[in-house]
Design a protein around this motif. Sequence first.
Motif, PDB file in Angstrom:
ATOM      1  N   ASN A 200       1.133  -1.381   0.395  1.00 28.07           N
ATOM      2  CA  ASN A 200       0.326  -0.084   0.097  1.00 28.07           C
ATOM      3  C   ASN A 200       0.361   1.232  -0.087  1.00 28.07           C
ATOM      4  O   ASN A 200       0.221   2.582  -0.380  1.00 28.07           O
ATOM      5  CB  ASN A 200      -1.272   0.054   0.915  1.00 28.07           C
ATOM      6  N   ASP A 201       1.989   1.146   0.158  1.00 24.35           N
ATOM      7  CA  ASP A 201       2.993   2.730   0.826  1.00 24.35           C
ATOM      8  C   ASP A 201       3.068   2.716  -1.246  1.00 24.35           C
ATOM      9  O   ASP A 201       4.014   3.821  -0.715  1.00 24.35           O
ATOM     10  CB  ASP A 201       4.172   2.207   1.388  1.00 24.35           C
ATOM     11  N   PHE A 202       3.570   1.958  -2.078  1.00 24.75           N
ATOM     12  CA  PHE A 202       4.023   2.049  -3.041  1.00 24.75           C
ATOM     13  C   PHE A 202       2.276   2.317  -4.371  1.00 24.75           C
ATOM     14  O   PHE A 202       2.911   2.401  -5.632  1.00 24.75           O
ATOM     15  CB  PHE A 202       4.756   0.355  -3.544  1.00 24.75           C
ATOM     16  N   ILE A 203       1.682   2.447  -3.593  1.00 28.85           N
ATOM     17  CA  ILE A 203       0.974   2.070  -5.055  1.00 28.85           C
ATOM     18  C   ILE A 203      -0.805   3.553  -3.990  1.00 28.85           C
ATOM     19  O   ILE A 203      -1.336   3.499  -3.151  1.00 28.85           O
ATOM     20  CB  ILE A 203      -0.783   1.056  -4.685  1.00 28.85           C
ATOM     21  N   LEU A 204      -0.864   4.096  -5.299  1.00 31.26           N
ATOM     22  CA  LEU A 204      -1.692   5.521  -5.088  1.00 31.26           C
ATOM     23  C   LEU A 204      -3.207   4.855  -5.676  1.00 31.26           C
ATOM     24  O   LEU A 204      -2.429   5.139  -6.956  1.00 31.26           O
ATOM     25  CB  LEU A 204      -1.124   7.015  -5.706  1.00 31.26           C
ATOM     26  N   THR A 205      -4.749   4.884  -5.052  1.00 34.20           N
ATOM     27  CA  THR A 205      -5.247   5.212  -6.115  1.00 34.20           C
ATOM     28  C   THR A 205      -6.206   6.441  -6.274  1.00 34.20           C
ATOM     29  O   THR A 205      -5.673   6.703  -5.623  1.00 34.20           O
ATOM     30  CB  THR A 205      -6.679   3.904  -5.381  1.00 34.20           C
ATOM     31  N   GLU A 206      -6.625   6.541  -7.170  1.00 31.98           N
ATOM     32  CA  GLU A 206      -7.780   7.485  -8.155  1.00 31.98           C
ATOM     33  C   GLU A 206      -8.520   7.301  -8.823  1.00 31.98           C
ATOM     34  O   GLU A 206      -8.624   6.185  -9.816  1.00 31.98           O
ATOM     35  CB  GLU A 206      -6.719   8.858  -8.574  1.00 31.98           C
ATOM     36  N   GLY A 207      -9.655   7.575  -7.958  1.00 32.06           N
ATOM     37  CA  GLY A 207     -10.877   7.501  -8.836  1.00 32.06           C
ATOM     38  C   GLY A 207     -11.931   8.485 -10.158  1.00 32.06           C
ATOM     39  O   GLY A 207     -11.755   9.259  -9.771  1.00 32.06           O
ATOM     40  N   GLY A 208     -11.901   7.655 -11.191  1.00 31.96           N
ATOM     41  CA  GLY A 208     -12.275   9.048 -12.371  1.00 31.96           C
ATOM     42  C   GLY A 208     -12.897   8.666 -13.222  1.00 31.96           C
ATOM     43  O   GLY A 208     -12.108   7.244 -14.241  1.00 31.96           O
ATOM     44  N   ASP A 209     -13.054   9.174 -14.737  1.00 34.99           N
ATOM     45  CA  ASP A 209     -13.082   9.653 -16.017  1.00 34.99           C
ATOM     46  C   ASP A 209     -12.117   9.233 -17.026  1.00 34.99           C
ATOM     47  O   ASP A 209     -11.117  10.667 -16.229  1.00 34.99           O
ATOM     48  CB  ASP A 209     -14.164  10.003 -16.483  1.00 34.99           C
ATOM     49  N   LEU A 210     -11.787   8.636 -17.323  1.00 38.40           N
ATOM     50  CA  LEU A 210     -10.276   8.068 -18.341  1.00 38.40           C
ATOM     51  C   LEU A 210     -10.976   9.455 -19.278  1.00 38.40           C
ATOM     52  O   LEU A 210      -9.444  10.232 -19.819  1.00 38.40           O
ATOM     53  CB  LEU A 210     -10.772   6.826 -19.021  1.00 38.40           C
ATOM     54  N   ASP A 211     -11.648  10.051 -19.833  1.00 37.34           N
ATOM     55  CA  ASP A 211     -11.272  11.325 -20.365  1.00 37.34           C
ATOM     56  C   ASP A 211     -10.688  13.111 -19.627  1.00 37.34           C
ATOM     57  O   ASP A 211     -11.302  14.092 -19.909  1.00 37.34           O
ATOM     58  CB  ASP A 211     -12.970  11.644 -20.722  1.00 37.34           C
ATOM     59  N   ASP A 212     -11.284  12.587 -18.736  1.00 40.73           N
ATOM     60  CA  ASP A 212     -10.575  13.491 -17.558  1.00 40.73           C
ATOM     61  C   ASP A 212      -8.790  13.694 -16.371  1.00 40.73           C
ATOM     62  O   ASP A 212      -8.637  13.878 -15.784  1.00 40.73           O
ATOM     63  CB  ASP A 212     -11.293  13.604 -16.147  1.00 40.73           C
ATOM     64  N   LEU A 213      -8.612  13.003 -17.247  1.00 46.27           N
ATOM     65  CA  LEU A 213      -6.762  12.989 -17.306  1.00 46.27           C
ATOM     66  C   LEU A 213      -6.397  13.725 -16.650  1.00 46.27           C
ATOM     67  O   LEU A 213      -5.826  14.137 -15.587  1.00 46.27           O
ATOM     68  CB  LEU A 213      -6.181  11.561 -18.079  1.00 46.27           C
ATOM     69  N   GLU A 214      -6.306  14.803 -17.267  1.00 42.96           N
ATOM     70  CA  GLU A 214      -5.804  16.475 -17.490  1.00 42.96           C
ATOM     71  C   GLU A 214      -5.692  16.602 -15.565  1.00 42.96           C
ATOM     72  O   GLU A 214      -4.971  17.327 -15.631  1.00 42.96           O
ATOM     73  CB  GLU A 214      -5.716  17.387 -18.654  1.00 42.96           C
ATOM     74  N   LYS A 215      -6.976  16.332 -15.382  1.00 42.27           N
ATOM     75  CA  LYS A 215      -7.890  16.902 -14.236  1.00 42.27           C
ATOM     76  C   LYS A 215      -7.219  15.962 -13.238  1.00 42.27           C
ATOM     77  O   LYS A 215      -7.037  16.804 -12.090  1.00 42.27           O
ATOM     78  CB  LYS A 215      -9.001  17.054 -14.283  1.00 42.27           C
ATOM     79  N   TYR A 216      -6.391  15.506 -13.668  1.00 44.63           N
ATOM     80  CA  TYR A 216      -6.133  14.642 -12.130  1.00 44.63           C
ATOM     81  C   TYR A 216      -4.656  14.919 -12.164  1.00 44.63           C
ATOM     82  O   TYR A 216      -4.072  14.859 -11.181  1.00 44.63           O
ATOM     83  CB  TYR A 216      -6.306  13.112 -11.691  1.00 44.63           C
ATOM     84  N   PHE A 217      -3.972  14.523 -13.525  1.00 41.58           N
ATOM     85  CA  PHE A 217      -2.055  14.029 -13.335  1.00 41.58           C
ATOM     86  C   PHE A 217      -2.154  15.411 -13.938  1.00 41.58           C
ATOM     87  O   PHE A 217      -0.670  15.176 -14.990  1.00 41.58           O
ATOM     88  CB  PHE A 217      -2.352  13.322 -14.105  1.00 41.58           C
ATOM     89  N   SER A 218      -2.585  17.109 -14.231  1.00 42.49           N
ATOM     90  CA  SER A 218      -1.674  17.892 -14.793  1.00 42.49           C
ATOM     91  C   SER A 218      -0.112  17.843 -14.776  1.00 42.49           C
ATOM     92  O   SER A 218       0.666  18.457 -15.722  1.00 42.49           O
ATOM     93  CB  SER A 218      -2.363  19.044 -15.226  1.00 42.49           C
ATOM     94  N   GLU A 219       0.321  17.694 -13.837  1.00 43.31           N
ATOM     95  CA  GLU A 219       1.635  18.274 -13.330  1.00 43.31           C
ATOM     96  C   GLU A 219       2.197  16.949 -13.373  1.00 43.31           C
ATOM     97  O   GLU A 219       3.863  17.028 -12.150  1.00 43.31           O
ATOM     98  CB  GLU A 219       1.812  18.791 -12.202  1.00 43.31           C
ATOM     99  N   GLN A 220       2.334  15.329 -13.604  1.00 44.14           N
ATOM    100  CA  GLN A 220       2.730  14.048 -12.862  1.00 44.14           C
ATOM    101  C   GLN A 220       3.316  13.279 -14.567  1.00 44.14           C
ATOM    102  O   GLN A 220       2.845  14.303 -15.454  1.00 44.14           O
ATOM    103  CB  GLN A 220       2.111  13.695 -12.520  1.00 44.14           C
ATOM    104  N   TYR A 221       4.298  12.742 -14.185  1.00 43.34           N
ATOM    105  CA  TYR A 221       5.111  12.816 -15.880  1.00 43.34           C
ATOM    106  C   TYR A 221       5.337  10.979 -14.612  1.00 43.34           C
ATOM    107  O   TYR A 221       5.794  10.842 -14.035  1.00 43.34           O
ATOM    108  CB  TYR A 221       5.945  13.003 -15.846  1.00 43.34           C
ATOM    109  N   PHE A 222       5.838  10.495 -16.229  1.00 44.62           N
ATOM    110  CA  PHE A 222       5.881   8.520 -15.835  1.00 44.62           C
ATOM    111  C   PHE A 222       6.623   7.804 -16.643  1.00 44.62           C
ATOM    112  O   PHE A 222       6.844   8.532 -18.079  1.00 44.62           O
ATOM    113  CB  PHE A 222       3.993   8.217 -15.851  1.00 44.62           C
ATOM    114  N   ASP A 223       6.901   6.962 -16.063  1.00 50.24           N
ATOM    115  CA  ASP A 223       7.603   6.178 -17.520  1.00 50.24           C
ATOM    116  C   ASP A 223       7.366   5.230 -17.621  1.00 50.24           C
ATOM    117  O   ASP A 223       7.914   4.292 -19.081  1.00 50.24           O
ATOM    118  CB  ASP A 223       9.250   5.462 -16.393  1.00 50.24           C
TER     119      ASP A 223
END
Length: 521
Positions: A355-378
């Motif tokens: 659980n320390d390595f997983i963050l959960t977020e609920g939402g619609d696929l079409d709203d990704l910018e709303k949730y992750f606008s400042e995050q970057y991924f490998d």
Amino acid sequence: MNNDWSADFSYLYFKKLLHVARLNFNLYCFRDALEVFNVSSNRPLLFLRHDIDIDLNKALKMAMIENELGLQSTYMVMLNSPCYDVSTETSKKILKQLLTLGHEVALHFDVTKSKRNDPKISTNDIEGDIAHDIKQLEQIIEVPVKSISFHRPLSQFLKGPLKIAGVINAYSKELMTWYLSDSAGRWREGEPLQKLLKPTNKLLQLLIHPIWWGEEHKNASERLEEFFRATTFGWSIDKTKEFDKALAEHISVRRANANAIKHAAESGKFDTDTNALLQRINSHEKFGNNDLNKWIFEHINIVEGDAILDLGCGTGKQTIRAAQLTKPKGKVIAFDISEKALDVLTTEARRLNLNDFILTEGGDLDDLEKYFSEQYFDHVIASYSLYYAKNPEAIFKFIHNHLKPGGDFFFCGPSKDNNADLKNFHNSLLKNEKIKESKSAHFMEETGMRLAETFFNEAEVSAFQNILEFNSADSLFNYWSSYNLYNENIAGDFRKAANKYFETNVIFRTAKCVIGIKAIK
């Protein structure tokens, strides 16, 4: 926000209500009413009550939130609810947990249909029935019952005596001087937070029904449909219809809510339904020969410390494996529209100490910018999910912009040949109905590939096949009823055909055919 709504029915809003209530009121359970009435105070009193009409699990969730804030309240339990049975070990465990958290467990009494139809009935006429149910509940929870509330109270019961059958009556004159309730999934008295901020009476009774609340705001129809689907998963048509009728009668739903329940009964088991998803996963593991998860991670080179986004994670099959690979320095964000699926994932993550390595977020696929606008991924993973988006092009653009240089995006889903034998078996039972087209297969073989080539430098395609071998009519029917082919109109015919098939055959084979596309930035 819909005009029927004057508040947000999320747990976050519930916490706000509790914070404001604690600041402006002295909070009590109904068991304390007699003592409280004899104590003078400059602060108004608040009696917080929950009527558990439908869902014991949601009641426990609210009880835990209150406990975290150091609060106690009264949970009214039914003995004759069509939605749960208090005599089962699972229910007893929940009730004991409520008591352990310091809450009061009391009786939510429903007048029998015959007496409800008597226009002259009074509280005196039902004292014997109440006393009987109190004794029954006390045997279950093993502590005295000290208060009651009425389910769908008759008008003549409102503002009645302080005590009935020797216990506190929540609908007594003394406790109904100021009353706020979320009955039917809406605040009839208007937005409650502002009222709690400025008390206008020395005593407030606040009634909250756990069924209407969740991690995110939904309206009453959506909550009922969600509950209905989860409860009736795998049931026969007749049993489902019987429960549909009982539930509508039980909560006296408004017409819109009744339609929502009817829609849930008729619409089958959708791809995004958590119980259906769990059933499919179980079938793939029990009757299949190959491991889809293993194949997926052969295409994703995750190392310790990577930041990963799992889109449409469901119950977390890929999330868990990704977390095991990226820990202890990395993180996986699990994103899904289903609150229930995320709850399943969270429970499994805790069991595996992830659980320390997983963050959960609920939402619609079409709203990704709303949730992750400042995050970057490998890495970004999307297994059996992208084709639910309304605007997949925007999602591909978002993923490209939020992948780190050299990062990759792996998505997969069914091909047009997926489950061909099962589809043929299904289609042979159709009469004049149109055969469903697979939008997901069209996406994977055409739209997804085109968008991957448009937005990314490289796009690699691979294929996976898992032969499922069902050994009984029940196993075949259960899988079909959890799959998007499911059609209530032919459920009976499907079961008959499956039984007939296994009279002369030992195994029914169908192949899960999957396309995977890896896009590299």
